[in-house]
Scaffold this active site. Structure first.
Site, short mmCIF file in Angstrom:
data_model
loop_
_atom_site.label_atom_id
_atom_site.label_comp_id
_atom_site.label_asym_id
_atom_site.label_seq_id
_atom_site.Cartn_x
_atom_site.Cartn_y
_atom_site.Cartn_z
N THR A 96 52.79 45.31 47.16
CA THR A 96 53.70 44.43 46.43
C THR A 96 55.16 44.67 46.82
OG1 THR A 96 54.59 44.05 44.22
CG2 THR A 96 53.57 46.16 44.57
N ASP A 97 55.98 43.63 46.65
CA ASP A 97 57.42 43.81 46.89
C ASP A 97 58.06 44.72 45.85
OD1 ASP A 97 57.33 42.10 44.68
OD2 ASP A 97 58.68 40.59 45.52
N GLU A 98 57.35 44.96 44.72
CA GLU A 98 57.94 45.79 43.66
C GLU A 98 58.17 47.23 44.11
OE1 GLU A 98 56.80 45.63 39.64
OE2 GLU A 98 56.32 43.50 39.70
N TYR A 100 53.67 51.05 37.38
CA TYR A 100 52.90 50.19 38.27
C TYR A 100 53.43 50.30 39.70
CZ TYR A 100 51.73 45.97 40.87
OH TYR A 100 51.35 45.10 41.86
N LYS A 124 51.79 51.93 43.17
CA LYS A 124 51.55 51.14 44.39
C LYS A 124 52.29 51.77 45.58
CE LYS A 124 49.60 47.67 44.69
NZ LYS A 124 48.16 47.38 44.97
N TYR A 171 61.81 37.24 28.37
CA TYR A 171 62.42 38.56 28.20
C TYR A 171 63.93 38.51 28.50
CZ TYR A 171 57.56 40.31 28.67
OH TYR A 171 56.22 40.55 28.53
N ARG A 205 62.11 43.64 28.83
CA ARG A 205 61.17 44.65 29.34
C ARG A 205 62.00 45.91 29.65
NH1 ARG A 205 57.91 42.83 34.62
NH2 ARG A 205 56.34 42.10 33.14
N TYR A 208 53.44 43.68 21.46
CA TYR A 208 54.57 43.22 20.64
C TYR A 208 54.87 44.20 19.53
CZ TYR A 208 54.46 39.21 23.62
OH TYR A 208 54.51 38.42 24.74
P1 NAD Z 1 44.27 41.32 38.79
O1 NAD Z 1 44.73 42.23 37.71
O2 NAD Z 1 44.14 39.86 38.51
O3 NAD Z 1 42.85 41.81 39.34
C1 NAD Z 1 42.57 43.16 39.59
C2 NAD Z 1 41.07 43.28 39.83
O4 NAD Z 1 40.79 44.66 40.17
C3 NAD Z 1 40.22 42.95 38.61
O5 NAD Z 1 39.12 42.14 38.98
C4 NAD Z 1 39.74 44.31 38.11
O6 NAD Z 1 38.48 44.25 37.45
C5 NAD Z 1 39.67 45.09 39.41
N1 NAD Z 1 39.79 46.54 39.22
C6 NAD Z 1 40.71 47.21 38.49
N2 NAD Z 1 40.49 48.52 38.54
C7 NAD Z 1 39.42 48.71 39.35
C8 NAD Z 1 38.71 49.85 39.80
N3 NAD Z 1 39.05 51.09 39.44
N4 NAD Z 1 37.66 49.68 40.64
C9 NAD Z 1 37.27 48.41 41.02
N5 NAD Z 1 37.89 47.30 40.59
C10 NAD Z 1 38.96 47.44 39.77
O7 NAD Z 1 45.26 41.57 40.00
P2 NAD Z 1 45.90 40.54 41.05
O8 NAD Z 1 47.09 39.92 40.43
O9 NAD Z 1 44.84 39.71 41.63
O10 NAD Z 1 46.43 41.57 42.15
C11 NAD Z 1 45.57 41.99 43.20
C12 NAD Z 1 46.35 42.95 44.09
O11 NAD Z 1 47.49 42.30 44.61
C13 NAD Z 1 46.86 44.19 43.35
O12 NAD Z 1 46.70 45.29 44.20
C14 NAD Z 1 48.33 43.89 43.12
O13 NAD Z 1 49.06 45.08 43.11
C15 NAD Z 1 48.66 43.04 44.33
N6 NAD Z 1 49.75 42.04 44.16
C16 NAD Z 1 49.69 41.15 43.12
C17 NAD Z 1 50.69 40.17 43.04
C18 NAD Z 1 50.68 39.13 41.95
O14 NAD Z 1 51.63 38.35 41.84
N7 NAD Z 1 49.65 39.03 41.13
C19 NAD Z 1 51.72 40.14 44.00
C20 NAD Z 1 51.73 41.08 45.02
C21 NAD Z 1 50.73 42.02 45.10
O1 DAU Z 2 56.40 40.93 42.64
C1 DAU Z 2 55.02 41.10 42.72
C2 DAU Z 2 54.47 41.49 41.37
O2 DAU Z 2 54.51 40.31 40.56
C3 DAU Z 2 53.04 42.04 41.43
O3 DAU Z 2 53.05 43.23 42.16
C4 DAU Z 2 52.48 42.28 40.02
O4 DAU Z 2 51.13 42.69 40.11
C5 DAU Z 2 52.57 40.98 39.25
O5 DAU Z 2 52.13 41.19 37.92
C6 DAU Z 2 54.01 40.47 39.25
O6 DAU Z 2 54.87 41.36 38.50
P1 DAU Z 2 56.00 40.80 37.50
O7 DAU Z 2 56.32 41.86 36.53
O8 DAU Z 2 57.12 40.18 38.26
O9 DAU Z 2 55.15 39.60 36.82
P2 DAU Z 2 55.07 39.05 35.33
O10 DAU Z 2 54.30 37.76 35.40
O11 DAU Z 2 54.60 40.07 34.38
O12 DAU Z 2 56.58 38.73 34.99
C7 DAU Z 2 57.34 37.83 35.80
C8 DAU Z 2 58.74 37.79 35.22
O13 DAU Z 2 58.71 37.13 33.94
C9 DAU Z 2 59.35 39.15 34.96
O14 DAU Z 2 60.74 39.11 35.22
C10 DAU Z 2 59.11 39.39 33.46
C11 DAU Z 2 59.17 37.99 32.90
N1 DAU Z 2 58.32 37.74 31.71
C12 DAU Z 2 57.00 38.06 31.78
C13 DAU Z 2 56.17 37.83 30.71
C14 DAU Z 2 54.71 38.23 30.78
C15 DAU Z 2 58.84 37.12 30.60
O15 DAU Z 2 60.05 36.79 30.54
N2 DAU Z 2 58.03 36.87 29.53
C16 DAU Z 2 56.69 37.22 29.53
O16 DAU Z 2 56.00 37.00 28.52
#
Ligand code: NAD
Ligand code: DAU
Length: 337
Positions: free
Chosen positions: A125-127, A152, A156, A208, A274, A334
């Site tokens: 992730t970019d985070e 988180y 990563k 937030y 947050r 919450y």
């Molecule tokens: P998600 O939370 O939707 O899915 C995670 C999946 O992993 C789930 O199906 C869960 O059951 C499984 N899992 C969790 N722990 C496990 C374990 N110990 N063993 C086997 N399976 C397990 O996540 P996502 O949003 O699809 O993200 C997938 C990957 O991409 C992650 O590594 C995340 O860090 C990365 N990523 C996500 C985003 C985003 O915007 N969602 C952006 C950049 C990178």
């Molecule tokens: O940048 C990549 C990341 O993006 C991934 O690595 C993470 O797995 C993915 O969850 C996501 O992280 P963020 O924290 O950016 O995503 P989230 O959807 O939780 O929040 C996006 C933005 O919105 C963040 O600035 C927080 C804000 N937010 C989020 C929620 C859930 C709100 O303002 N209100 C909310 O209820």
């Protein structure tokens, strides 16, 4: 070619499985997933009976189970999506993040190397780069230092270091670092689906802080194509940033969702920020563009329209989720903020 996809019952992993089965009908895809609160078997129902697909419920930290599976399947490649992925949950309880994201990654790498896997890809992730200021500051490149600001992103970043350590020892491995994804099958705890689901129920839309924070959005199918390309053509030991130059303020994303759903902006409610909220992410994706020819195909506007449409058409999918574990998460979330 046999590919083990971990975390394939989650958001991006499932979209990746659909992409791979459609693009490479002669590949075998084995999905390994623990089915945590974030994993949904119903997401995979359309591919469950495909002859070249297998689902196995397994924890990536379960070494014996992973060894057994790899000795049955002899995978050529492993793509690791499995993770605890939600920042807000990592603020409530960091332990599962270090277990799955760090120790799970180490276990997968170790078993992969011993099993003769020819290519391992880590979805990061970019985070891990930390936060940029609202104005100015260079977009993250692969050379940017790692400055994770929450459990988180710290977990990563540690996982990425382990992957690079294995690659440095000659094991063929790559990493991709992507920004925020949008698209079908994302859990309603995340910003875009949460706002869609709440708006449809005429519930408050909790933004937030001031809503000024910026995220760099990418449609999930574009991310999946990037991973496919890196898996086949990326250079071992390399990190590839993935992003579409789609920087958006959260408040503007939420207003756009109100517009798409024809709901009043008066639903928007500013809530406590947050803790340690990263101000801005921005990705420089020049390397993957120049080296591998990858370009995003979906604009943010099209992506949000398709995503809103998908949630409108798949109410039963997310209604099942919001009526389950999500209820107790919301009470903890919450209550604690
Ligand atoms: P998600 O939370 O939707 O899915 C995670 C999946 O992993 C789930 O199906 C869960 O059951 C499984 N899992 C969790 N722990 C496990 C374990 N110990 N063993 C086997 N399976 C397990 O996540 P996502 O949003 O699809 O993200 C997938 C990957 O991409 C992650 O590594 C995340 O860090 C990365 N990523 C996500 C985003 C985003 O915007 N969602 C952006 C950049 C990178
Ligand atoms: O940048 C990549 C990341 O993006 C991934 O690595 C993470 O797995 C993915 O969850 C996501 O992280 P963020 O924290 O950016 O995503 P989230 O959807 O939780 O929040 C996006 C933005 O919105 C963040 O600035 C927080 C804000 N937010 C989020 C929620 C859930 C709100 O303002 N209100 C909310 O209820």
């Amino acid at each position: 070619m046999t590919i083990v996809v971990t975390g394939g019952a989650g958001f991006i992993g499932s979209n990746f499985i659909f992409h791979m089965l459609q693009t490479y009908p002669d590949y075998r895809i084995v999905c390994l997933d623990k089915l945590t609160y974030a994993g949904n078997l119903s997401t995979l129902k359309g591919v469950m009976d495909a002859p070249n697909f297998r689902f196995v419920r397994l924890d990536i930290c379960d070494r014996e189970g992973v060894v057994r599976l790899f000795s049955e399947e002899h995978p050529d490649a492993v793509v690791n999506f499995a993770a605890e992925s939600h920042v807000d949950r990592s603020l409530l309880d960091p332990a599962p993040f270090f277990r799955t994201n760090v120790e799970g990654t180490r276990t997968l790498l170790d078993v992969s190397r011993r099993s003769g896997v020819k290519r391992y890809h880590q979805v990061s992730t970019d985070e891990v780069y930390g936060a940029l200021p609202l104005v100015g500051g260079q977009a993250f490149t692969e050379q940017s230092a790692l400055h994770p600001n929450n459990a988180y992103s710290e977990s990563k970043a540690r996982a990425d270091e382990i992957v690079l350590q294995y690659a440095g020892q000659g094991f063929p491995a790559t990493i991709s670092r992507c920004g925020n994804n949008l698209g079908p099958y994302q859990h309603p705890e995340k910003l875009i689906p949460l706002m869609i689901v709440n708006a449809l129920a005429d519930q408050p839309l909790p933004v937030y802080g001031t809503g000024e924070n910026v995220r760099d959005w990418l449609y999930v199918e574009d991310h999946c194509r990037a991973i496919d390309l890196i898996l086949h053509e990326g250079r071992s030991g390399e990190v590839y940033n993935v992003g579409g130059h789609n920087e958006m303020r959260n408040i503007d994303v939420v207003k756009l969702i109100c517009k798409e759903l024809d709901r009043p902006e008066s639903l928007i409610t500013f809530v406590a920020d947050r803790k340690g909220h990263d101000m801005r992410y921005a990705i420089d994706a020049a390397k993957i563009r120049n080296e591998l020819g990858w370009l995003p195909e979906t604009t943010f506007r099209d992506g949000i329209r398709r995503t809103v449409r998908w949630y409108l058409d798949h109410r039963e999918w997310w209604q099942e989720i919001v009526s389950g574990e999500y209820q107790s998460y919301c009470r903890r979330m919450y209550g604690d903020r």
